[in-house]
Write an enzyme that holds these catalytic residues in place. Structure first.
Site, PDB file in Angstrom:
ATOM      1  N   ASP A  61      21.811 -26.873   9.321  1.00  0.00           N
ATOM      2  CA  ASP A  61      22.644 -25.968  10.114  1.00  0.00           C
ATOM      3  C   ASP A  61      21.828 -24.810  10.671  1.00  0.00           C
ATOM      4  O   ASP A  61      20.657 -24.637  10.339  1.00  0.00           O
ATOM      5  CB  ASP A  61      23.840 -25.471   9.287  1.00  0.00           C
ATOM      6  N   ASP A  86      16.482 -32.633  29.355  1.00  0.00           N
ATOM      7  CA  ASP A  86      16.501 -34.023  28.899  1.00  0.00           C
ATOM      8  C   ASP A  86      16.603 -35.019  30.060  1.00  0.00           C
ATOM      9  O   ASP A  86      17.368 -34.792  31.007  1.00  0.00           O
ATOM     10  CB  ASP A  86      17.746 -34.190  28.004  1.00  0.00           C
ATOM     11  N   ASP A 115      19.906 -27.444   5.152  1.00  0.00           N
ATOM     12  CA  ASP A 115      21.362 -27.378   4.977  1.00  0.00           C
ATOM     13  C   ASP A 115      21.680 -26.226   4.024  1.00  0.00           C
ATOM     14  O   ASP A 115      21.268 -26.251   2.864  1.00  0.00           O
ATOM     15  CB  ASP A 115      21.821 -28.731   4.409  1.00  0.00           C
ATOM     16  N   ASP A 118      11.882 -38.659  19.001  1.00  0.00           N
ATOM     17  CA  ASP A 118      12.017 -40.018  19.530  1.00  0.00           C
ATOM     18  C   ASP A 118      10.815 -40.889  19.194  1.00  0.00           C
ATOM     19  O   ASP A 118      10.781 -42.062  19.570  1.00  0.00           O
ATOM     20  CB  ASP A 118      12.145 -39.982  21.069  1.00  0.00           C
ATOM     21  N   ASP A 167      18.140 -27.277  24.574  1.00  0.00           N
ATOM     22  CA  ASP A 167      17.972 -28.598  25.161  1.00  0.00           C
ATOM     23  C   ASP A 167      19.119 -28.812  26.156  1.00  0.00           C
ATOM     24  O   ASP A 167      20.294 -28.792  25.767  1.00  0.00           O
ATOM     25  CB  ASP A 167      18.055 -29.635  24.019  1.00  0.00           C
TER      26      ASP A 167
HETATM   27  C1  NOJ Z   1      15.955 -38.236  25.427  1.00  0.00           C
HETATM   28  C2  NOJ Z   1      16.173 -37.638  24.076  1.00  0.00           C
HETATM   29  O1  NOJ Z   1      14.967 -37.091  23.617  1.00  0.00           O
HETATM   30  C3  NOJ Z   1      16.714 -38.730  23.202  1.00  0.00           C
HETATM   31  O2  NOJ Z   1      16.742 -38.370  21.849  1.00  0.00           O
HETATM   32  C4  NOJ Z   1      18.067 -39.103  23.709  1.00  0.00           C
HETATM   33  O3  NOJ Z   1      18.544 -40.217  22.977  1.00  0.00           O
HETATM   34  C5  NOJ Z   1      18.050 -39.480  25.193  1.00  0.00           C
HETATM   35  N1  NOJ Z   1      17.239 -38.599  25.976  1.00  0.00           N
HETATM   36  C6  NOJ Z   1      19.422 -39.465  25.765  1.00  0.00           C
HETATM   37  O4  NOJ Z   1      19.884 -38.153  25.926  1.00  0.00           O
END
Ligand code: NOJ
Length: 564
Positions: free
Chosen positions: A30, A201, A22, A335, A99
């Site tokens: 950022d 994604d 940040d 994740d 992404d």
């Molecule tokens: C996969 C992403 O890596 C995750 O972070 C996200 O919550 C879901 N797709 C939904 O976009």
């Protein structure tokens, strides 16, 4: 001759922008913060940065709910900041990877606002709308991936809309050619800005079945995980090949799609020359504790079986990608929990555990993806209350576990083990307040252990996890082992050994051997071919052939004489 493409020879670093650095004191990372750390990333052999979404977003799912596919969220900066990041990256041979979150948008996206306003609106069929069942309930019993029904009622239209993830993430209707074109246009916008690739994604969900029907419930809530009902629906490949044709084809970029559950026999249509993408993120090696789906409350937790599962999954992926496409090697992302907790018993030496994973990550065949903080050996967090957590999925899973009869303490244990916030705490730069991440109040608490594990400290220590990563990066990109590590074939060794993960890479006249002990016990092994080999790297000084100390990792190199 080295025929590999640039992205096959480099390391990719995943930045979670909200938690990186940040520069304004807002408490949120950022884009300027990323630009400021490009030279740091260069020391890890990084040639591409995967940025998790930086687009305008209400941040219900931290940017995976996008309200404008071609903008920058003001909390991250401006488009000019982004252009500067791309340009400064280019000067250092570091390319930005965007992404693309194309299965859904935010419910605050103007397309959805219009779509929800009436059945006659311009964007009326840009999302997936269905009438209620005769009793007024949701069209099907599908549970969204974050918990709760995958359908939400809309007063304006007197219909339900589908969301594979949160209510605030309505699924886009890919059947509509106008939707697809709008998404391709947005991706081309970023290509025009000079980005070096895309991570795509949740792509396995874009094609929906022709008929929407109830599934067999997999939990006490009477619902079934939507994944099992819609993932990889036949016909999806037509969209993906169109996507390639209209966007990726002919550009010197790479694409890596988040695509779980693609059958090996379909792989050539998904990746490689004839496939839609260059690489696929699949999760067989990270979902080892979830043999029957994604519910945390059904997970097995850590058992020694994780080691054999990991070995099998990695070898299967290596074999699958030996012929088709290229493997994106990863053990962490935003994740997943931190790998130091994931693949090792709770009492494992965390520093050695981090080095063990680093050794595998950087010596397998494929492009290594290092996740922010992984290079410091960061560990999970364990906060007391579910309200201390930000992650929408952790909350969904926590409440579902309670519904299934788990006590609050048991449900919290699951959160501690699997929460995505484990990997989302702010990056640890210095020993100063807030680990040097921010002068304001960080949006998520900094890990309490930050003074022990931060870039400032680890850069000074010869045996730190960071120094180890830097050595591995150098080994992979320069010197005698580089050719083998980048291009060599992969062969699993000690396949039946339940404690040691071992493999051999071979290219030209050289072989490199990787051996890692995943247990807290000393492990002997027999590998006669190591007789002529020299030690290349070791995670604990004083290694001996034929024996691995607890969590020890070693690399050997051997001249074979062949291919000279
Ligand atoms: C996969 C992403 O890596 C995750 O972070 C996200 O919550 C879901 N797709 C939904 O976009």
């Amino acid at each position: 001759m080295n025929k590999l493409k640039w992205w096959q020879k480099t390391n990719v670093y995943q930045v979670y922008p909200k938690s990186f650095l940040d520069t304004t004191g807002s408490g949120t990372g950022d884009i300027k913060g990323i630009t400021a750390k490009l030279d740091y990333l260069k020391t890890l052999g990084v040639g591409a940065i995967w940025l998790t979404p930086v687009y305008p977003s209400p941040m219900v799912d931290n940017g995976y709910d996008i309200a404008d596919f071609t903008g920058i969220d003001p909390s991250y900066g401006t488009m000019a900041d982004m252009e500067r990041l791309i340009a400064e990256g280019r000067k250092r041979d570091i390319r930005m990877v965007m992404d693309l979150v194309y299965n859904h948008s935010s419910d605050k996206h103007p397309w959805f606002i219009d779509s929800a306003s009436s059945r006659e609106s311009e964007h009326s069929d840009w999302y997936i709308w269905r009438d209620a069942k005769p009793d007024g309930s949701a069209p099907t019993n599908w549970r969204s991936i974050f918990g709760g029904s995958a359908w939400t009622w809309c007063e304006g239209r007197q219909q339900y809309y589908l969301h594979t993830f949160a209510e605030a993430q309505p699924d886009l209707n890919w059947e509509n050619p106008a939707v697809r074109q709008a998404l391709y246009d947005a991706a081309n916008f970023w290509l025009d800005k000079g980005v070096g690739g895309f991570r795509i994604d949740a792509i396995v969900y874009i094609k929906k079945p022709a008929v929407f029907a109830d599934g067999k419930p997999d939990s006490d809530d009477g619902m079934v995980n939507i994944h099992s009902m819609i993932a990889n629906t036949p016909g999806i490949l037509d969209y993906l090949h169109e996507f390639k044709e209209k966007v990726f084809k002919g550009h010197d970029i790479f694409t890596v799609a988040e695509a779980n559950g693609v059958a090996p026999e379909d792989l050539d249509k998904w990746v490689g020359e004839k496939g839609a993408f260059d690489m696929l993120f699949e999760f067989s090696h990270v979902n080892l504790e979830f043999p029957d789906g994604e519910l945390w409350s059904h997970a097995t937790g850590y058992t020694p079986k994780v080691i054999t599962g990991l070995k099998q999954a990695l070898t299967a992926s290596q074999q699958a990608t030996a012929k088709n496409g290229w493997y994106p090697v990863f053990f962490e992302n935003h994740d997943q929990p931190r790998c130091t907790a994931h693949y090792f018993p709770a009492d494992a030496d965390k520093k050695l555990a981090a080095k063990a994973i680093a050794t595998v990550l950087m010596t397998m065949r494929g492009t290594p993806f290092i996740y922010e903080g992984q290079e410091l050996g960061l560990d999970n967090v364990a906060w007391n209350n579910i309200n201390d957590y930000n992650d929408i999925s952790s909350k969904g899973q926590y409440f579902l576990a309670l519904e299934e009869g788990r006590s609050p303490a048991e449900a919290m244990e699951l959160v501690h083990r699997y929460s995505r916030d484990n990997a989302r705490t702010p990056m640890q730069w210095t020993k100063e307040k807030n680990a040097g991440f921010s002068t304001g109040k960080p949006w998520l608490p900094v890990h309490e252990d930050y003074a022990r594990q931060c870039v400032e400290g680890e850069a000074q220590e010869a045996d730190s996890v960071l120094s180890y990563y830097r050595q591995l990066a150098a080994l992979r990109q320069t010197g005698e082992a580089a050719g083998v590590l980048q291009q060599g074939t992969y062969m699993e060794l000690l396949r039946e050994n339940p404690a040691i993960l071992a493999f051999k890479r071979h290219f030209g006249c050289r072989e490199v051997y990787t051996l890692v002990n995943f247990t807290g016990r000393e492990q002997a092994y027999v590998l006669p071919e190591l007789k002529e080999a020299r030690l290349l790297m070791e995670s604990i000084p004083g290694s001996r052939k034929g024996m691995l100390r607890p969590y020890e990792a070693v690399l050997y190199i051997k001249e074979t004489g062949e291919g000279l």
